[in-house]
Enzyme design. Structure first.
Site, PDB file in Angstrom:
ATOM      1  N   HIS B  92       0.795  -1.235   0.095  1.00 57.99           N
ATOM      2  CA  HIS B  92      -0.013   0.044   0.135  1.00 57.99           C
ATOM      3  C   HIS B  92       0.929   1.253  -0.015  1.00 57.99           C
ATOM      4  O   HIS B  92       0.708   2.260  -0.905  1.00 57.99           O
ATOM      5  CB  HIS B  92      -0.955  -0.055   1.160  1.00 57.99           C
ATOM      6  CG  HIS B  92      -1.546   1.336   1.690  1.00 57.99           C
ATOM      7  ND1 HIS B  92      -2.506   1.760   0.681  1.00 57.99           N
ATOM      8  CD2 HIS B  92      -1.132   2.276   2.574  1.00 57.99           C
ATOM      9  CE1 HIS B  92      -2.904   3.133   1.408  1.00 57.99           C
ATOM     10  NE2 HIS B  92      -2.073   3.457   2.253  1.00 57.99           N
ATOM     11  N   SER B 185      12.557   6.090 -13.974  1.00 57.89           N
ATOM     12  CA  SER B 185      11.510   6.996 -14.511  1.00 57.89           C
ATOM     13  C   SER B 185      11.164   8.427 -13.975  1.00 57.89           C
ATOM     14  O   SER B 185      11.251   9.549 -14.579  1.00 57.89           O
ATOM     15  CB  SER B 185      10.196   6.107 -14.234  1.00 57.89           C
ATOM     16  OG  SER B 185       9.048   6.965 -14.455  1.00 57.89           O
ATOM     17  N   SER B 186      11.458   8.713 -12.668  1.00 60.79           N
ATOM     18  CA  SER B 186      11.282   9.801 -11.941  1.00 60.79           C
ATOM     19  C   SER B 186      12.365  10.685 -12.380  1.00 60.79           C
ATOM     20  O   SER B 186      12.328  11.929 -12.586  1.00 60.79           O
ATOM     21  CB  SER B 186      11.187   9.686 -10.405  1.00 60.79           C
ATOM     22  OG  SER B 186      10.301   9.021  -9.998  1.00 60.79           O
ATOM     23  N   HIS B 269      13.483  11.876   3.348  1.00 58.87           N
ATOM     24  CA  HIS B 269      12.681  13.184   3.718  1.00 58.87           C
ATOM     25  C   HIS B 269      12.529  14.295   2.438  1.00 58.87           C
ATOM     26  O   HIS B 269      11.626  14.622   2.371  1.00 58.87           O
ATOM     27  CB  HIS B 269      13.468  13.891   5.205  1.00 58.87           C
ATOM     28  CG  HIS B 269      12.389  14.657   5.542  1.00 58.87           C
ATOM     29  ND1 HIS B 269      11.343  14.252   6.327  1.00 58.87           N
ATOM     30  CD2 HIS B 269      12.184  16.098   5.416  1.00 58.87           C
ATOM     31  CE1 HIS B 269      10.443  15.264   6.607  1.00 58.87           C
ATOM     32  NE2 HIS B 269      11.012  16.460   6.277  1.00 58.87           N
ATOM     33  N   GLU B 271      11.708  13.163  -0.200  1.00 58.95           N
ATOM     34  CA  GLU B 271      10.928  12.554  -1.002  1.00 58.95           C
ATOM     35  C   GLU B 271       9.663  12.972  -0.355  1.00 58.95           C
ATOM     36  O   GLU B 271       8.639  13.216  -1.342  1.00 58.95           O
ATOM     37  CB  GLU B 271      11.060  11.101  -0.741  1.00 58.95           C
ATOM     38  CG  GLU B 271       9.917  10.216  -0.913  1.00 58.95           C
ATOM     39  CD  GLU B 271       9.486  10.124  -2.660  1.00 58.95           C
ATOM     40  OE1 GLU B 271      10.604  10.263  -3.288  1.00 58.95           O
ATOM     41  OE2 GLU B 271       8.632   9.658  -2.936  1.00 58.95           O
ATOM     42  N   TYR B 273       8.824  15.940   0.621  1.00 62.50           N
ATOM     43  CA  TYR B 273       8.708  17.173   0.140  1.00 62.50           C
ATOM     44  C   TYR B 273       8.393  17.019  -1.265  1.00 62.50           C
ATOM     45  O   TYR B 273       7.679  17.945  -1.909  1.00 62.50           O
ATOM     46  CB  TYR B 273       9.852  18.206   0.405  1.00 62.50           C
ATOM     47  CG  TYR B 273       9.705  18.593   1.873  1.00 62.50           C
ATOM     48  CD1 TYR B 273       8.402  19.057   2.461  1.00 62.50           C
ATOM     49  CD2 TYR B 273      10.762  18.027   2.817  1.00 62.50           C
ATOM     50  CE1 TYR B 273       8.548  19.345   3.930  1.00 62.50           C
ATOM     51  CE2 TYR B 273      10.610  18.431   4.026  1.00 62.50           C
ATOM     52  CZ  TYR B 273       9.595  18.803   4.649  1.00 62.50           C
ATOM     53  OH  TYR B 273       9.488  19.126   6.062  1.00 62.50           O
ATOM     54  N   SER B 284      -1.838  26.957  -4.712  1.00 61.94           N
ATOM     55  CA  SER B 284      -1.420  28.440  -5.084  1.00 61.94           C
ATOM     56  C   SER B 284      -2.016  28.842  -6.380  1.00 61.94           C
ATOM     57  O   SER B 284      -1.737  30.095  -6.810  1.00 61.94           O
ATOM     58  CB  SER B 284       0.155  28.762  -5.047  1.00 61.94           C
ATOM     59  OG  SER B 284       0.690  28.105  -4.060  1.00 61.94           O
ATOM     60  N   HIS B 318      15.378  13.104  12.085  1.00 61.76           N
ATOM     61  CA  HIS B 318      14.183  13.150  12.860  1.00 61.76           C
ATOM     62  C   HIS B 318      13.076  12.063  12.571  1.00 61.76           C
ATOM     63  O   HIS B 318      12.259  11.617  13.603  1.00 61.76           O
ATOM     64  CB  HIS B 318      13.426  14.329  12.659  1.00 61.76           C
ATOM     65  CG  HIS B 318      12.708  14.652  11.353  1.00 61.76           C
ATOM     66  ND1 HIS B 318      12.327  15.855  10.860  1.00 61.76           N
ATOM     67  CD2 HIS B 318      12.063  13.762  10.545  1.00 61.76           C
ATOM     68  CE1 HIS B 318      11.822  15.660   9.795  1.00 61.76           C
ATOM     69  NE2 HIS B 318      11.505  14.363   9.410  1.00 61.76           N
ATOM     70  N   HIS B 319      13.398  11.166  11.759  1.00 62.84           N
ATOM     71  CA  HIS B 319      12.657   9.840  11.682  1.00 62.84           C
ATOM     72  C   HIS B 319      13.546   8.853  12.457  1.00 62.84           C
ATOM     73  O   HIS B 319      13.110   7.678  12.514  1.00 62.84           O
ATOM     74  CB  HIS B 319      12.843   9.215  10.026  1.00 62.84           C
ATOM     75  CG  HIS B 319      12.035  10.424   9.259  1.00 62.84           C
ATOM     76  ND1 HIS B 319      10.770  10.068   8.857  1.00 62.84           N
ATOM     77  CD2 HIS B 319      12.617  11.248   8.529  1.00 62.84           C
ATOM     78  CE1 HIS B 319      10.356  11.026   8.023  1.00 62.84           C
ATOM     79  NE2 HIS B 319      11.490  11.795   7.926  1.00 62.84           N
ATOM     80  N   LYS B 347       3.615  30.172   3.841  1.00 63.86           N
ATOM     81  CA  LYS B 347       2.472  29.590   2.596  1.00 63.86           C
ATOM     82  C   LYS B 347       0.887  29.487   3.186  1.00 63.86           C
ATOM     83  O   LYS B 347       0.337  29.942   2.392  1.00 63.86           O
ATOM     84  CB  LYS B 347       3.119  28.085   2.169  1.00 63.86           C
ATOM     85  CG  LYS B 347       4.229  28.299   1.285  1.00 63.86           C
ATOM     86  CD  LYS B 347       4.631  26.777   0.785  1.00 63.86           C
ATOM     87  CE  LYS B 347       5.651  26.991  -0.468  1.00 63.86           C
ATOM     88  NZ  LYS B 347       4.767  27.569  -1.419  1.00 63.86           N
ATOM     89  N   ARG B 466       2.372   0.677  14.854  1.00 67.88           N
ATOM     90  CA  ARG B 466       2.111   0.451  13.651  1.00 67.88           C
ATOM     91  C   ARG B 466       2.175  -0.778  13.034  1.00 67.88           C
ATOM     92  O   ARG B 466       3.014  -1.529  13.606  1.00 67.88           O
ATOM     93  CB  ARG B 466       3.194   1.532  12.932  1.00 67.88           C
ATOM     94  CG  ARG B 466       3.044   2.861  12.919  1.00 67.88           C
ATOM     95  CD  ARG B 466       4.262   3.463  12.298  1.00 67.88           C
ATOM     96  NE  ARG B 466       4.147   3.546  10.667  1.00 67.88           N
ATOM     97  CZ  ARG B 466       4.931   4.106  10.191  1.00 67.88           C
ATOM     98  NH1 ARG B 466       6.022   4.501  10.569  1.00 67.88           N
ATOM     99  NH2 ARG B 466       5.068   3.760   8.683  1.00 67.88           N
TER     100      ARG B 466
END
Lengths: 187, 545
Positions: B92, B185-186, B269, B271, B273, B284, B318-319, B347, B466
């Protein structure tokens, strides 16, 4: 070159740069950890005892933890679970290896120190973790660790934990040889 | 400098923009059937392919989420075995991130970036085709691992070593290969987008004249170039550890499992964003359109986006607060993470200031954009809570984390994609989407998504871990509510498909400028946008006065 080709070339160079950076991160991490001791790894070769004045004003508790698993039917136990030591003095503790399996196996104990600030201040003269062990079926073996905490151990550290995790070394002799260079602690 | 949206006065009279397009339209229909789609190099067709792929992966990943929610409906093991449950949570995550959200944004970029910068197509059309067709192959391969002996990946999308190396199912090599393909691809997509934005802007369009959607995508593309090689590297090290006896992450051979986490989150991280910056761009553009006011603080939006991107490289640990970092590192990563709240706050402030005293109408696109602002902010606040290092020891690996990142990804990234679809459907199809159905879709989604994810905060704070198929009895009510919300949200997406299909087949005809307040360049081409637009670039040079 057209402007598009120029942009693409620059982007591809940046991309290759990031690939190189990623590859470089692995040795950089090792060097960084060796200098700072951040991942709790200790030197994998014998280090000479530094002769320095024993700091008798201070006691540090050193605890020993062992873990087995990874399919090795062995038991590793510290004979002293914890000792109180003066920084500067060298101490000897014994660990007991037992092979409960019905065949000879080779194993290797990998040390780790926490808190990581202490890992650079723990010097080991003798340790079974410097090489692989071979135990016959049912064999029982007592092996020593001789260590010293240096006097420049940070004041905030009152307890140092030395953990050993047992991993199987390959029974195949050629595979075993290949595992040897790993002693150097390279990634 | 007074940056503003592109000047529209010279464009509205410019009939040359689209005049040339129709002449060429006929000759490109020489190919029909599947080959046309396989070989197309047209940015609009590839954009459509990306969006269809993204929607289908959204459904596949959604079905997996429903399997998870079905199992968690009640405590105890009901529906699936724990091994399969783990595969479902992992797949998932992988499918939603790499198969739904990222291709969704790339599809929107393919469609809209050339139209918004006045380019005839992407800079590298054939590469564009290649980077799309890598994706279906990659994800068929990834999905096929579910049928392999030992099952598919079951170690969580983060694939922490040694769980993903020493203890992984044999299919992991295929998982690595498929992620490599998705990553390539990305990267190719990002190169293409950068080349398009930097080189194919209409004459006279300066960087600070671009829409926020183009800006955020430019920055996102740079992030992709920077971190996708890190993902490729870390996956390759996994591959070597599994198949070639190296010990990058294997403590027995002198490696370090924590290295995996550092490398992974150095990719991971930025990623996250990558998955939210284009969403900022979409909101926007939509908010000013339906508030009928220019975007408040355009340049601060650009700088805020850029600073979020730069800061994203300094917060990865921070992870990993609970892996045993030294105190200095905990503090550094805590403060760096909190610092990101500043540009993000800029923002949100700007969006609200844009709404302030605007003549707002609530079309479905606007509803989704407004829901984005509110619900993304909730996700941002729970992110701030997680950034507090001492508190994170309590929250780590609980459902609080699940609630946090689903709030920023579902009513964040996914709602923004939905808003974009409702916003640009008139341009794509020439018909307005059905507003009544759209409102149903919106309200069912909003209620469903909050019922689904809000209780997870409480379950997590109370300590529910989790990625576990069973839970203690005290979490039963929260989980039942979540599951009901999950099914409501999941099934209301069928409405979304219905709206899209209905809109493609017919509906109220949309004019070129489909929305009253729309001022960007794409609204100067007819609706539906012809296959070839801006073959003569629009002249964006300002008339000096």
């Amino acid at each position: 070159m057209t402007p598009v080709q120029r942009t693409v070339t620059k982007t591809v160079i940046a991309l290759i740069g990031m690939v190189c950076f990623t590859i470089a991160l692995v040795p950089l991490y090792d060097v960084f950890c060796q200098i700072t001791g951040l991942n709790g790894k200790v030197a994998s070769q014998a280090q000479p005892i530094i002769s320095e004045e024993v700091d008798t004003s201070r006691y540090v508790t050193v605890q020993f933890i062992t873990r087995t698993g990874s399919g090795l039917p062995w038991r590793l136990e510290p004979l002293d679970r914890q000792v109180r030591v003066h920084p500067g003095q060298s101490y000897k503790v014994l660990f007991a290896f037992t092979n409960y399996g019905d065949e000879a196996r080779r194993g290797r104990a990998v040390p780790s120190v926490s808190p990581s600030e202490a890992s650079l201040h723990l010097r080991k003269v003798t340790c079974f973790c410097f090489q692989e062990q071979r135990l016959e079926a049912g064999e029982h073996l007592r092996l020593p660790v001789v260590f010293q905490l240096t006097t420049d151990l940070p004041e905030s550290v009152h307890t140092v934990t030395l953990a050993y995790t047992l991993y199987p070394a390959a029974n195949n002799p050629t595979l075993g040889e290949r595992a040897m260079p790993a002693q150097g602690g390279d990634a | 400098m007074a940056p503003k949206l592109p000047p529209k006065a010279p464009l509205e009279h410019g009939n040359s923009i689209t005049g040339g397009a129709s002449a060429h339209e006929g000759e490109h229909h020489y190919r029909s059937g599947p080959l046309r789609w396989l070989l197309t190099t047209n940015h609009k067709e590839i954009g459509t392919l990306y969006l269809i792929f993204s929607l289908s992966m959204f459904m596949v990943g959604g079905i997996m989420a429903l399997v998870v929610r079905l199992e968690l409906f009640q405590p105890g093991l009901q529906m699936v075995q724990p091994e399969f449950f783990n595969q479902m949570t992992t797949m998932h995550g992988l499918i939603m991130i790499f198969g739904a959200v990222m291709p969704g944004f790339v599809g929107l970029a393919n469609w809209m970036v050339p139209l918004q910068v006045g380019a005839p197509d992407m800079a590298l059309p054939r590469l564009n085709n290649f980077s799309f067709w890598l994706l279906p192959i990659a994800f068929v391969l990834l999905l096929s691992t579910l049928l392999m002996p030992g099952g598919g990946p079951n170690f969580g999308w983060t694939s922490y070593a040694p769980l993903s190396t020493t203890y992984a199912p044999p299919s992991t090599t295929f998982f690595i290969f498929s992620l490599h393909m998705a990553g390539i691809s990305s990267i190719l997509g990002a190169i293409n987008i950068i080349a398009t934005i930097l080189n194919l802007r209409a004459p006279g369009m300066r960087l600070m004249d671009m829409t926020l959607f183009v800006w955020t995508w430019l920055i996102t593309a740079f992030l992709l170039i920077a971190v996708m090689p890190v993902l490729a590297g870390v996956l390759t090290m996994m591959l070597l550890d599994i198949n070639f006896g190296t010990s990058f992450f294997n403590a027995a051979g002198g490696g370090d499992p924590v290295l995996f986490q550092h490398l992974f989150w150095f990719f991971g991280h930025p990623e996250v964003y990558i998955m939210i910056l284009p969403a900022f761009g979409i909101v926007s553009v939509i908010v000013p359109t339906f508030a009928r006011k220019p975007l408040f603080g355009y340049s601060s939006m650009v700088y805020a986006t850029a600073s979020i991107a730069v800061l994203s490289f300094t917060v990865w640990a921070h992870h990993m607060f609970s892996v045993g970092l030294p105190l200095v590192a905990e503090l550094f990563f805590m403060y760096a993470t909190m610092l990101i709240a500043v540009p993000t706050g800029v923002k949100v402030f700007n969006w609200i200031a844009t709404l302030f005293r605007g003549s707002i109408t609530f079309e479905t696109a606007m509803l989704f954009a407004l829901a984005f602002i509110v619900l993304f902010s909730i996700g941002g606040f729970s992110g701030l809570m997680l950034a507090i290092a001492p508190a994170d020891f309590q929250y780590h690996d609980t459902y609080f984390v699940v609630a946090h990142f689903h709030y920023v990804l579902v009513p964040g990234a996914v709602f923004s994609i939905m808003a974009a679809v409702y916003y640009w459907l008139p341009k794509w199809t020439g018909h307005y989407p059905d507003e009544r159905l759209g409102r149903w879709h919106f309200w069912l989604s909003v209620i469903g998504v909050n019922l689904l994810f809000f209780p997870m905060h409480f379950a997590g704070l109370a300590g529910m871990p989790r990625r576990i198929p069973d839970y203690a009895l005290q979490f039963a009510d929260f989980n039942m509510a979540s599951s009901i919300g999950g099914f409501l949200f999941g099934f209301s997406q069928l409405l979304f498909i219905w709206v899209i299909v209905k809109c493609v087949r017919g509906g109220v005809k949309a004019p070129a400028r489909s929305w009253d307040g729309a001022t960007d360049l794409e609204w100067t081409v007819p609706s539906p946008a012809p296959l070839h637009t801006f073959e003569t670039p629009p002249d964006m040079r300002r008339i000096e006065s």
